[in-house]
Design a protein around this motif. Sequence first.
Motif, mmCIF file in Angstrom:
data_model
loop_
_atom_site.group_PDB
_atom_site.id
_atom_site.type_symbol
_atom_site.label_atom_id
_atom_site.label_comp_id
_atom_site.label_asym_id
_atom_site.label_seq_id
_atom_site.Cartn_x
_atom_site.Cartn_y
_atom_site.Cartn_z
ATOM 1 N N ASN A 1 0.815 -1.213 0.000
ATOM 2 C CA ASN A 1 0.000 0.000 0.000
ATOM 3 C C ASN A 1 0.851 1.267 0.000
ATOM 4 O OD1 ASN A 1 -2.364 -1.574 0.082
ATOM 5 N ND2 ASN A 1 -2.235 -1.693 2.316
ATOM 6 N N HIS A 2 1.853 1.298 -0.837
ATOM 7 C CA HIS A 2 2.741 2.450 -1.016
ATOM 8 C C HIS A 2 3.567 2.769 0.226
ATOM 9 C CE1 HIS A 2 0.743 3.063 -4.799
ATOM 10 N NE2 HIS A 2 -0.422 3.073 -4.185
ATOM 11 N N ARG A 3 3.736 1.804 1.121
ATOM 12 C CA ARG A 3 4.577 1.971 2.307
ATOM 13 C C ARG A 3 5.696 0.940 2.246
ATOM 14 N NH1 ARG A 3 4.306 6.302 4.904
ATOM 15 N NH2 ARG A 3 4.977 5.346 6.802
ATOM 16 N N ILE B 1 11.047 -0.991 10.337
ATOM 17 C CA ILE B 1 11.001 0.453 10.130
ATOM 18 C C ILE B 1 10.125 0.724 8.911
ATOM 19 C CG2 ILE B 1 12.349 2.505 9.578
ATOM 20 C CD1 ILE B 1 14.680 1.122 11.097
ATOM 21 N N GLU B 2 9.177 1.623 9.082
ATOM 22 C CA GLU B 2 8.219 1.926 8.024
ATOM 23 C C GLU B 2 8.457 3.344 7.505
ATOM 24 O OE1 GLU B 2 3.377 2.505 7.564
ATOM 25 O OE2 GLU B 2 4.188 1.524 9.350
ATOM 26 N N ARG B 3 8.318 3.488 6.183
ATOM 27 C CA ARG B 3 8.453 4.812 5.576
ATOM 28 C C ARG B 3 7.765 4.812 4.230
ATOM 29 N NH1 ARG B 3 13.785 5.113 1.997
ATOM 30 N NH2 ARG B 3 12.840 7.068 1.452
#
Length: 184
Positions: free
Chosen positions: A139-141, A151-153
Amino acid sequence: MKNIAIVEDEDAAAGVLEGYIQRYAAETGREYRSIYAVVFMDIQMPKKDGMAAAVELRRHDKNVSLIFITNLVQYALKGYEVDAVSFLVKPVSYYDFSLKFKKALDIYIMNEERSFTVNSSGGLCRISTDKLMYVEIMNHRLFYHLIDDVIERTGVLSGVEQELSAFGFLRCNKWSWPTGTRVP
């Protein structure tokens, strides 16, 4: 030039460490400045204890070499929870300081070559490729799956692929829906 930080609530103790850093720099012919290759962290401080500060520091920088400074040896074991390089017991002698500082610098330099920085939701975060297992996108993450964290970005996988190729990482799968298939 390497970056060094001293987190100490006693001005005199901080001054001693600063003097030791300058002496070590003069003896080795290197320069050091104050921002995070090695962090000297006092464990007992009035507003926030050093262990809590180290946990917060580790969220943003998994590679910094951390040396705790304490009056009480009993805190030494807790340092393993945040990957401390070593401990110095007050009053700190220069001989003990120089041995542990050299070790911390050696570890940092070794890790520096195998790390990269990402801008995550919590700010800048430095990641060691030794701890990176894989990166996925949903989902574009982007999700960087580390041995001990995720780590999410935001971002695109092609940019990550290009950045990590320098470290020997490869894109192992590119999946897409077959032509004519309705996406659920």
